[in-house]
Design a protein around this motif. Structure first.
Motif, short mmCIF file in Angstrom:
data_model
loop_
_atom_site.label_atom_id
_atom_site.label_comp_id
_atom_site.label_asym_id
_atom_site.label_seq_id
_atom_site.Cartn_x
_atom_site.Cartn_y
_atom_site.Cartn_z
N UNK A 109 1.07 -1.20 -0.28
CA UNK A 109 -0.26 0.21 0.35
C UNK A 109 0.69 1.22 0.46
N UNK A 110 0.41 2.33 -0.67
CA UNK A 110 1.26 3.48 -1.33
C UNK A 110 0.97 4.28 0.22
N UNK A 111 2.52 4.57 0.76
CA UNK A 111 1.97 5.85 1.99
C UNK A 111 1.36 6.62 1.90
N UNK A 112 1.03 7.34 2.77
CA UNK A 112 0.55 8.67 2.28
C UNK A 112 1.02 10.15 2.71
N UNK A 113 0.73 10.78 1.67
CA UNK A 113 1.28 11.93 1.19
C UNK A 113 1.47 13.49 1.89
N UNK A 114 2.97 13.92 2.45
CA UNK A 114 2.78 14.73 2.61
C UNK A 114 3.31 15.78 2.18
N UNK A 115 2.93 17.29 1.79
CA UNK A 115 3.00 18.06 1.72
C UNK A 115 3.29 19.45 2.34
N UNK A 116 4.27 20.42 2.03
CA UNK A 116 4.97 21.37 2.76
C UNK A 116 5.30 23.00 2.42
N UNK A 117 4.68 24.08 2.48
CA UNK A 117 5.17 24.89 2.41
C UNK A 117 5.06 26.56 3.29
N UNK A 118 6.10 26.90 2.82
CA UNK A 118 6.50 28.59 3.48
C UNK A 118 5.74 29.95 3.06
N UNK A 119 4.35 30.02 3.67
CA UNK A 119 3.91 31.48 2.67
C UNK A 119 4.82 32.58 3.50
N UNK A 146 9.33 6.94 7.42
CA UNK A 146 8.64 5.93 6.57
C UNK A 146 7.34 5.31 7.02
N UNK A 147 7.09 6.33 7.57
CA UNK A 147 5.19 6.38 7.97
C UNK A 147 4.93 7.05 6.69
N UNK A 148 5.52 8.64 5.66
CA UNK A 148 5.34 8.92 4.91
C UNK A 148 5.77 9.12 3.61
N UNK A 149 5.33 9.78 3.11
CA UNK A 149 6.32 10.64 1.48
C UNK A 149 6.17 11.45 1.28
N UNK A 150 7.02 12.81 1.25
CA UNK A 150 7.07 13.85 0.89
C UNK A 150 6.80 14.07 -0.76
N UNK A 151 5.37 14.87 -1.10
CA UNK A 151 5.30 15.71 -2.03
C UNK A 151 5.99 17.34 -1.86
N UNK A 152 5.55 18.30 -2.53
CA UNK A 152 6.39 19.36 -2.66
C UNK A 152 6.70 19.87 -1.15
N UNK A 212 -2.64 14.58 -2.27
CA UNK A 212 -1.61 15.06 -0.85
C UNK A 212 -2.25 14.66 -0.26
N UNK A 213 -2.59 13.48 0.87
CA UNK A 213 -3.27 13.38 2.23
C UNK A 213 -3.09 14.55 2.85
N UNK A 214 -2.25 14.81 3.68
CA UNK A 214 -1.93 16.20 5.06
C UNK A 214 -0.79 17.35 3.68
N UNK A 215 -1.06 18.40 4.41
CA UNK A 215 -0.75 20.39 3.80
C UNK A 215 -0.48 20.75 4.89
N UNK A 216 0.61 20.87 5.39
CA UNK A 216 1.05 22.08 6.09
C UNK A 216 1.43 23.31 5.60
N UNK A 217 0.59 24.44 6.04
CA UNK A 217 1.00 25.71 5.73
C UNK A 217 1.67 26.25 6.08
#
Lengths: 237, 181
Positions: free
Chosen positions: B1-11, B33-39, B52-57
């Protein structure tokens, strides 16, 4: 004063009070915390912040001004009242400029501590970012209007405890502002040790050159919520 | 199963919240191990590549580019989280909100005590994103699912919230992890 004992209930719990007690005073003695902001033990209650609103026999009342009466049924820790208090705290945050990240009172601030207690992660109302004034004229005391919630604790403390009447309010409604009995703070007889300065629940009145003295982790509300000084310790889960 | 994806950015932030994320120390090994990082600035991927599953702004919105990035995140993230005081309430950059934008420009480029600007021109290159009238917290621009205040939120706060979400729980923070400073 008639000290005849009376009883009433808060959320079904039997509370003993003396005639003349307010609901809040009786609750404090019984270990029941009613959230409050403009109330201070040494001062006459003002009933202006409404954070201590409870339902008395179904009717909303400020617990800090309402006298306890025999047999009254008080609701305090209900979802409806918790929501009302959260909304009041939210509104106080958005209608001022509360930059906690650099405020000297952070960690010891009662407004912030209430927000922590209610688990507020962000206010639900839009921020107003009003233009407020800062008075840094006094050598030892700073007055930052950005953080003022107009609770009037400094006004009452200056008059009742310091015998000075340094502070007051001008304007009404959204224009209501903290004012001094002089053209600026330096022209008044306020002094850093005054009760009025210590009475400020937020970072509006600050003694200069002592900011950040208490390190993070040792401040008043770092580990236990506001009100836990009144409530009996929670049973271990 | 693919890992959940996380993306983060700084505005409109200072990257302090990203630093705090790195401050989870050796738990970062568990995180990869738990997640893959997108952008994310961590891997330098510039555009969100998929869902993306979780985006952090981190940071609030001070200019049109911040808004565009925030909308991109909202479009691609199932759960969007405001991280830090700038994202949740505008933070330090929002101190300009009490001053009209014109006055801010004049102070920064014309009248400030350290300004050297012989042309007397306020920078207006089309490459420079236009400033918004005010700095806005993210939830005043798009729907934000959760807020993690703090300047920055502590590594423990970020870790507790991420782990809760990855385990399908609500990220309810214990008292000591909810701080505004």
């Amino acid at each position: 004063m008639n000290t005849e004992a009376i009883t009433f209930t808060i959320d079904g719990k039997k509370i003993e009070a003396r005639r003349g007690d307010t609901i809040l005073e009786a609750a404090d003695r019984a270990g029941v915390y009613i959230p409050r902001l403009c109330w201070m033990k040494e001062l006459l209650p003002a009933g202006v912040c409404r954070v201590c609103t409870v339902r008395v026999n179904g009717r909303p009342q400020a617990a800090c001004t309402q006298p306890a009466a025999a047999g009254m049924v008080v609701e305090n820790d209900t979802e409806e009242l918790r929501q009302l208090r959260r909304d009041l705290i939210d509104m106080l945050f958005v209608e001022g400029n509360h930059f906690c990240m650099f405020c000297e009172r952070s960690g010891n601030c009662e407004l912030q501590a209430l927000a922590y207690r209610f688990g507020i992660t962000a206010p639900k109302y839009p921020f107003l970012f009003p233009r407020r004034s800062v008075d840094a004229s006094h050598p030892d005391v700073l007055a930052d209007g950005n953080r003022c919630i107009r609770c009037g604790r400094c006004v009452r403390a200056s008059r009742a405890l310091d015998g000075k009447s340094v502070f007051g309010f001008t304007g009404r409604g959204p224009q209501k502002r903290l004012a001094f009995n002089g053209p600026n703070l330096a022209a008044t007889d306020v002094a850093a040790p005054d009760h009025a300065i210590a009475a400020c629940p937020t970072g509006t009145l600050i003694v200069k050159r002592v900011g950040y003295k208490v390190p993070i982790g040792r401040r008043l509300y770092d580990h236990s919520p506001i009100g836990s000084e009144i409530e009996p310790p929670a049973p271990e889960k | 199963m693919a890992k959940p994806k996380v993306a983060t950015t700084s505005l409109c932030g200072c990257f302090g919240c990203h630093m705090s994320l790195l401050d989870i120390d050796d738990r970062i090994l568990k995180l990869v191990e738990l997640v893959d990082f997108d952008r994310s600035p961590i891997n330098d991927i510039k555009k969100i590549e998929g869902q993306v599953d979780i985006g952090l702004i981190e940071g609030g919105c001070c200019n049109e580019e911040n808004l565009a990035v925030l909308h991109e995140f909202r479009k691609h993230c199932k759960i969007l989280i405001s991280v830090g005081d700038c994202a949740t309430n505008g933070g330090i950059p929002a101190m300009r909100n009490m001053v009209p934008l014109g006055e801010c420009y004049e102070e920064a480029f014309l009248n400030g005590p350290t300004v050297v600007n012989p042309t007397g021109r306020i920078p207006d290159d089309p490459e420079i994103p236009l400033l918004l009238d005010k700095v806005y917290p993210c939830h005043e621009a798009v729907k934000i699912d959760y807020h993690l205040p703090g300047c920055p939120p502590s590594a423990d706060t970020l870790w507790a919230a991420l782990v809760a979400l990855l385990e399908g729980r609500e990220p309810e923070l214990p008292y000591e992890l909810l701080k505004y400073d």
